[in-house]
Motif scaffolding. Sequence first.
Motif, mmCIF file in Angstrom:
data_model
loop_
_atom_site.group_PDB
_atom_site.id
_atom_site.type_symbol
_atom_site.label_atom_id
_atom_site.label_comp_id
_atom_site.label_asym_id
_atom_site.label_seq_id
_atom_site.Cartn_x
_atom_site.Cartn_y
_atom_site.Cartn_z
ATOM 1 N N ASP A 180 -2.300 16.191 -13.255
ATOM 2 C CA ASP A 180 -3.344 15.336 -13.552
ATOM 3 C C ASP A 180 -3.544 14.835 -15.088
ATOM 4 O O ASP A 180 -4.581 14.675 -15.615
ATOM 5 N N PRO A 181 -2.276 14.598 -15.853
ATOM 6 C CA PRO A 181 -2.357 14.579 -17.090
ATOM 7 C C PRO A 181 -3.146 13.053 -17.784
ATOM 8 O O PRO A 181 -2.586 12.299 -17.254
ATOM 9 N N ASP A 182 -3.896 13.268 -18.294
ATOM 10 C CA ASP A 182 -4.400 12.107 -19.373
ATOM 11 C C ASP A 182 -3.777 12.007 -20.658
ATOM 12 O O ASP A 182 -3.986 12.954 -21.467
ATOM 13 N N ALA A 183 -3.326 10.853 -21.088
ATOM 14 C CA ALA A 183 -2.415 10.907 -22.366
ATOM 15 C C ALA A 183 -3.194 9.846 -23.356
ATOM 16 O O ALA A 183 -3.912 8.962 -22.869
ATOM 17 N N LYS A 228 -0.525 11.258 -33.561
ATOM 18 C CA LYS A 228 0.201 12.217 -32.608
ATOM 19 C C LYS A 228 -0.355 11.783 -31.288
ATOM 20 O O LYS A 228 -1.095 11.087 -30.945
ATOM 21 N N TYR A 229 0.740 12.240 -30.328
ATOM 22 C CA TYR A 229 0.535 12.028 -28.892
ATOM 23 C C TYR A 229 -0.312 13.492 -28.328
ATOM 24 O O TYR A 229 -0.008 14.260 -28.669
ATOM 25 N N TRP A 230 -1.284 13.339 -27.579
ATOM 26 C CA TRP A 230 -2.241 14.041 -26.740
ATOM 27 C C TRP A 230 -1.877 13.941 -25.418
ATOM 28 O O TRP A 230 -2.066 12.851 -24.941
ATOM 29 N N ILE A 231 -1.901 15.162 -24.582
ATOM 30 C CA ILE A 231 -1.918 15.184 -23.179
ATOM 31 C C ILE A 231 -3.317 16.327 -23.004
ATOM 32 O O ILE A 231 -3.234 17.458 -23.279
ATOM 33 N N TYR A 232 -3.894 15.801 -21.913
ATOM 34 C CA TYR A 232 -5.128 16.684 -21.450
ATOM 35 C C TYR A 232 -4.961 16.764 -20.056
ATOM 36 O O TYR A 232 -5.293 15.659 -19.128
ATOM 37 N N PRO A 233 -4.487 17.876 -19.480
ATOM 38 C CA PRO A 233 -4.107 18.231 -17.942
ATOM 39 C C PRO A 233 -5.050 18.923 -17.174
ATOM 40 O O PRO A 233 -5.927 19.529 -17.868
ATOM 41 N N THR A 234 -5.285 18.981 -16.137
ATOM 42 C CA THR A 234 -5.714 19.837 -15.018
ATOM 43 C C THR A 234 -4.975 21.281 -15.142
ATOM 44 O O THR A 234 -3.859 21.198 -14.998
ATOM 45 N N TYR A 235 -5.872 22.404 -15.479
ATOM 46 C CA TYR A 235 -5.118 23.621 -15.158
ATOM 47 C C TYR A 235 -4.709 23.704 -13.655
ATOM 48 O O TYR A 235 -5.821 23.840 -13.165
ATOM 49 N N SER A 236 -3.718 23.858 -13.333
ATOM 50 C CA SER A 236 -3.318 23.901 -11.772
ATOM 51 C C SER A 236 -3.266 25.144 -11.181
ATOM 52 O O SER A 236 -2.329 25.847 -11.389
ATOM 53 N N ALA A 245 -5.165 21.698 -24.074
ATOM 54 C CA ALA A 245 -4.804 20.158 -24.349
ATOM 55 C C ALA A 245 -3.370 20.459 -24.984
ATOM 56 O O ALA A 245 -3.014 21.792 -25.675
ATOM 57 N N PHE A 246 -2.573 19.448 -25.153
ATOM 58 C CA PHE A 246 -1.208 19.632 -25.822
ATOM 59 C C PHE A 246 -0.959 18.453 -26.812
ATOM 60 O O PHE A 246 -1.329 17.229 -26.344
ATOM 61 N N LEU A 269 6.875 13.361 -28.879
ATOM 62 C CA LEU A 269 7.231 13.738 -27.675
ATOM 63 C C LEU A 269 8.178 14.921 -27.083
ATOM 64 O O LEU A 269 8.339 15.047 -25.835
ATOM 65 N N ILE A 270 8.472 15.582 -27.984
ATOM 66 C CA ILE A 270 9.636 16.416 -27.870
ATOM 67 C C ILE A 270 8.971 17.811 -27.885
ATOM 68 O O ILE A 270 9.028 18.708 -26.869
ATOM 69 N N LYS A 271 8.419 18.279 -28.965
ATOM 70 C CA LYS A 271 8.009 19.576 -29.290
ATOM 71 C C LYS A 271 6.305 19.382 -29.107
ATOM 72 O O LYS A 271 5.651 18.493 -29.792
ATOM 73 N N TRP A 272 5.822 20.237 -28.112
ATOM 74 C CA TRP A 272 4.293 20.243 -27.949
ATOM 75 C C TRP A 272 3.708 21.440 -28.318
ATOM 76 O O TRP A 272 4.019 22.742 -28.048
ATOM 77 N N GLN A 273 2.350 21.379 -28.903
ATOM 78 C CA GLN A 273 1.654 22.488 -29.379
ATOM 79 C C GLN A 273 0.429 22.610 -28.383
ATOM 80 O O GLN A 273 -0.169 21.696 -27.882
ATOM 81 N N LYS A 274 0.209 23.812 -27.910
ATOM 82 C CA LYS A 274 -0.861 23.972 -26.923
ATOM 83 C C LYS A 274 -2.035 24.344 -27.614
ATOM 84 O O LYS A 274 -2.221 25.116 -28.740
ATOM 85 N N HIS A 275 -3.042 23.831 -27.041
ATOM 86 C CA HIS A 275 -4.428 24.174 -27.623
ATOM 87 C C HIS A 275 -5.333 24.601 -26.664
ATOM 88 O O HIS A 275 -5.635 23.725 -25.632
#
Length: 326
Positions: free
Chosen positions: A38-41, A47-55, A66-67, A72-78
């Motif tokens: 369920d990612p919301d971008a 910066k690109y951000w993605i906020y997903p559901t933890y499945s 969040a990431f 769009l290649i390297k993603w940092q986890k928050h």
Amino acid sequence: MKYLCLSLLFFSGAFSFAQSSKTINQSGNPIFKGWYADPDAAIFKNKYWIYPTYSAKYREQVFLDAFSSEDLIKWQKHEHILDTAAIKWANKAMWAPAIVEKDKKYYLFFGANDIQSDNEVGGIGVAVSDKPEGPFKDHLGKPLVDKFYNGAQPIDQFVFKDKDGQYYLIYGGWRHCNIAKLNKDFTGFLPFDDGIIFKEITPEKYVEGPYMFIRNGKYYFMWSEGGWTGPDYSVAYAIGDSPFGPFKRVDKILKQDPSIATGAGHHSVIINKKNDKYYIIYHRRPLGDTDGNHRVTCIDEMHFDAEGNILPVKITNEGVKAQQLK
């Protein structure tokens, strides 16, 4: 045997080099590790951000990660940007976040508790932070929407900003979708001219996961169809002249590819205005995996024809090429 070993060593090295090149130049799919759906971008501060559901199982869905990425290649986890410790009324099924920036604040909308009736505590909540990576705190101390209006389960919320600056909440499960006009501080709603708060805009075959954007003056309304645990989970769309429609279903544009993955759905869209590129961010299920919660977040490019129709998206293992925002 000696030559075979050398050949295998060469093949292994070539494979590693190919993987390394792919990592540098393309995102690959899934774009980051872990079961996320369920990612919301969004794009914040170049910066690109993605906020997903933890499945995971409902009782384990008590936080959101969040990431972020510059290319769009390297993603940092928050980690744990929001959890049930900050939302006292939420205790499980923290789902499908949707984020928006307003007046230098970041508002994170989310569903919690998977309520099945008006007699339960839960629904759609709002959290707020000064930074896109949080931490977020409860904005209201209670759900923003905690009842079933027009038959819509209060989940799968999306916040849409119209051309005039008005923000709308678009949401709904159980095959019904509502739109409501948010007030200025996101603490409640403003009635429409006819006095109604929640207007139903449900298109044909709608199930859940609404999303909306504007392109060339037209309103593109997208949603998910099918069952979320099944292989035929997918995304369809309609085009209208306003956020209220009417929306007549055009076609399905994202679905499984039995050679790549199944259950491709519940998406959002990144629009890179600098080069007019559109990316669809969605989740899908690895081939052969039957666990309902084993979903991964992926990205592929989305294209339009000359008439403005969305072309069917080809889901890939390669993902997309690097794309800077600066």
